[in-house]
Design a protein around this motif. Structure first.
Motif, mmCIF file in Angstrom:
data_model
loop_
_atom_site.group_PDB
_atom_site.id
_atom_site.type_symbol
_atom_site.label_atom_id
_atom_site.label_comp_id
_atom_site.label_asym_id
_atom_site.label_seq_id
_atom_site.Cartn_x
_atom_site.Cartn_y
_atom_site.Cartn_z
ATOM 1 N N ILE A 55 0.809 -1.212 0.000
ATOM 2 C CA ILE A 55 0.000 0.000 0.000
ATOM 3 C C ILE A 55 0.844 1.265 0.000
ATOM 4 O O ILE A 55 0.371 2.356 -0.375
ATOM 5 C CB ILE A 55 -0.954 0.002 1.217
ATOM 6 N N GLY A 58 0.727 3.266 -3.153
ATOM 7 C CA GLY A 58 -0.381 4.195 -3.308
ATOM 8 C C GLY A 58 -0.105 5.532 -2.659
ATOM 9 O O GLY A 58 -0.388 6.594 -3.224
ATOM 10 N N GLU A 59 0.472 5.499 -1.455
ATOM 11 C CA GLU A 59 0.782 6.748 -0.755
ATOM 12 C C GLU A 59 1.859 7.537 -1.486
ATOM 13 O O GLU A 59 1.799 8.769 -1.566
ATOM 14 C CB GLU A 59 1.231 6.447 0.670
ATOM 15 N N GLN A 88 -4.921 1.790 -4.330
ATOM 16 C CA GLN A 88 -5.792 1.902 -3.153
ATOM 17 C C GLN A 88 -7.083 1.118 -3.315
ATOM 18 O O GLN A 88 -7.546 0.471 -2.371
ATOM 19 C CB GLN A 88 -6.077 3.382 -2.886
ATOM 20 N N LEU A 92 -7.279 -1.567 -0.571
ATOM 21 C CA LEU A 92 -8.058 -1.034 0.543
ATOM 22 C C LEU A 92 -9.558 -1.015 0.275
ATOM 23 O O LEU A 92 -10.340 -0.873 1.213
ATOM 24 C CB LEU A 92 -7.584 0.388 0.877
ATOM 25 N N SER A 96 -12.695 3.179 0.271
ATOM 26 C CA SER A 96 -11.776 3.548 1.353
ATOM 27 C C SER A 96 -11.569 5.056 1.364
ATOM 28 O O SER A 96 -11.765 5.750 0.350
ATOM 29 C CB SER A 96 -10.429 2.849 1.176
ATOM 30 N N GLU A 98 -8.764 6.519 1.581
ATOM 31 C CA GLU A 98 -7.616 6.814 0.718
ATOM 32 C C GLU A 98 -8.034 6.932 -0.735
ATOM 33 O O GLU A 98 -7.593 7.834 -1.469
ATOM 34 C CB GLU A 98 -6.550 5.725 0.870
ATOM 35 N N ALA A 99 -8.904 6.012 -1.185
ATOM 36 C CA ALA A 99 -9.393 6.071 -2.566
ATOM 37 C C ALA A 99 -10.182 7.351 -2.803
ATOM 38 O O ALA A 99 -10.058 7.999 -3.855
ATOM 39 C CB ALA A 99 -10.253 4.844 -2.865
#
Length: 262
Positions: A55, A58-59, A88, A92, A96, A98-99
């Motif tokens: 993950i 993604g960040e 994400q 996730l 999520s 984050e998405a």
């Protein structure tokens, strides 16, 4: 500037990637874009060692999207947010937080590039996710645009709904948003265009009172005062023209048309 509300940032064990991402995030917060770029380049190098199901990828992409948005490189920013979103959603879930943050970044890039149709589609998806997750305070960042898009389509009841939600949320926060007065005025304008003159007058009055007390912008105050005068006359079936003369509608009782402020 793109500011992702309640963004969920990676918190790691303090390894090289975590240190570089944290440093880049702080640099972005302080507007030190060169430092942020240097740190993110190192984070990108760190991420080359990660597996596809990490993950942290993604960040990394999301922070690259943020940096390029700040630098007004919107095409590149959008590409990074899209890469972040892909990771994400897979790891996730499509709903999520984050998405949603990456979708928000994509939407704002589309706005800046003039693709308002796409921006509205992405913002509606963000709106849906945030509501499902109970992240209502975040809606303040998207409701102005949602209201504008509804107005542009002539869907005034929908625009009214968005603007009312917006000012209600801002009211619960004590009206501390610098745009609160403008948003009250937008709602008043929309209500006036719908022929709801009593409500329009109430919100226009609130806008003027707020801007007199809290705003240094004479332009915003003048706009609100002008709007208040218009809705006061609309309530009696009259509206004042450019030269101060009464303007009659086709029924001889005045016009209820008003222009939506964007």
């Amino acid at each position: 500037m793109l500011a992702h509300p309640a963004a969920v940032l990676a918190k790691g064990s303090g390894g090289p990637w975590e240190q570089h991402i944290e440093s880049a995030r702080n640099a972005l917060a302080y507007g030190d874009f060169q430092k942020a770029e240097d740190d993110l380049k190192l984070a990108m190098e760190d991420s080359r060692k990660f597996k596809d199901n990490d993950i942290r990828l993604g960040e990394t992409f999301a922070q690259m999207g943020e940096l390029n948005a700040r630098l007004q490189n919107y095409t590149l920013s959008k590409q990074y947010f899209e890469r972040a979103l892909n990771v994400q959603q897979k790891l996730l879930g499509a709903e999520s937080a984050e998405a949603a943050n990456s979708l928000y970044g994509i939407a704002l890039c589309c706005q800046q590039m003039g693709d308002h149709l796409a921006a509205e589609i992405f913002l509606k998806r963000v709106d849906e996710i945030w509501r499902k997750r109970g992240m209502k305070d975040n809606l303040i960042s998207i409701l102005p645009s949602m209201g504008t898009y509804a107005s542009m389509k002539g869907n005034l009841p929908q625009a009214e709904s968005y603007y009312k939600q917006l000012v209600d949320l801002e009211s619960t926060q004590g009206g501390t948003n610098p745009r609160y007065g403008d948003h009250l005025n937008l709602l008043a304008t929309t209500l006036g265009a719908e022929g709801k003159y009593g409500e329009a007058k109430d919100y226009a009055t609130r806008a003027v009172a707020y801007l007199k007390k809290n705003s240094d912008s004479s332009i915003a105050l003048d706009a609100a005062q002008d709007n208040l005068r218009i809705v006061e006359r609309q309530a009696t079936g009259k509206i004042v023209g450019d030269a101060g003369s009464e303007v009659k509608g086709i029924d001889g009782k005045g016009t209820d048309e008003s222009t939506i402020a964007m």
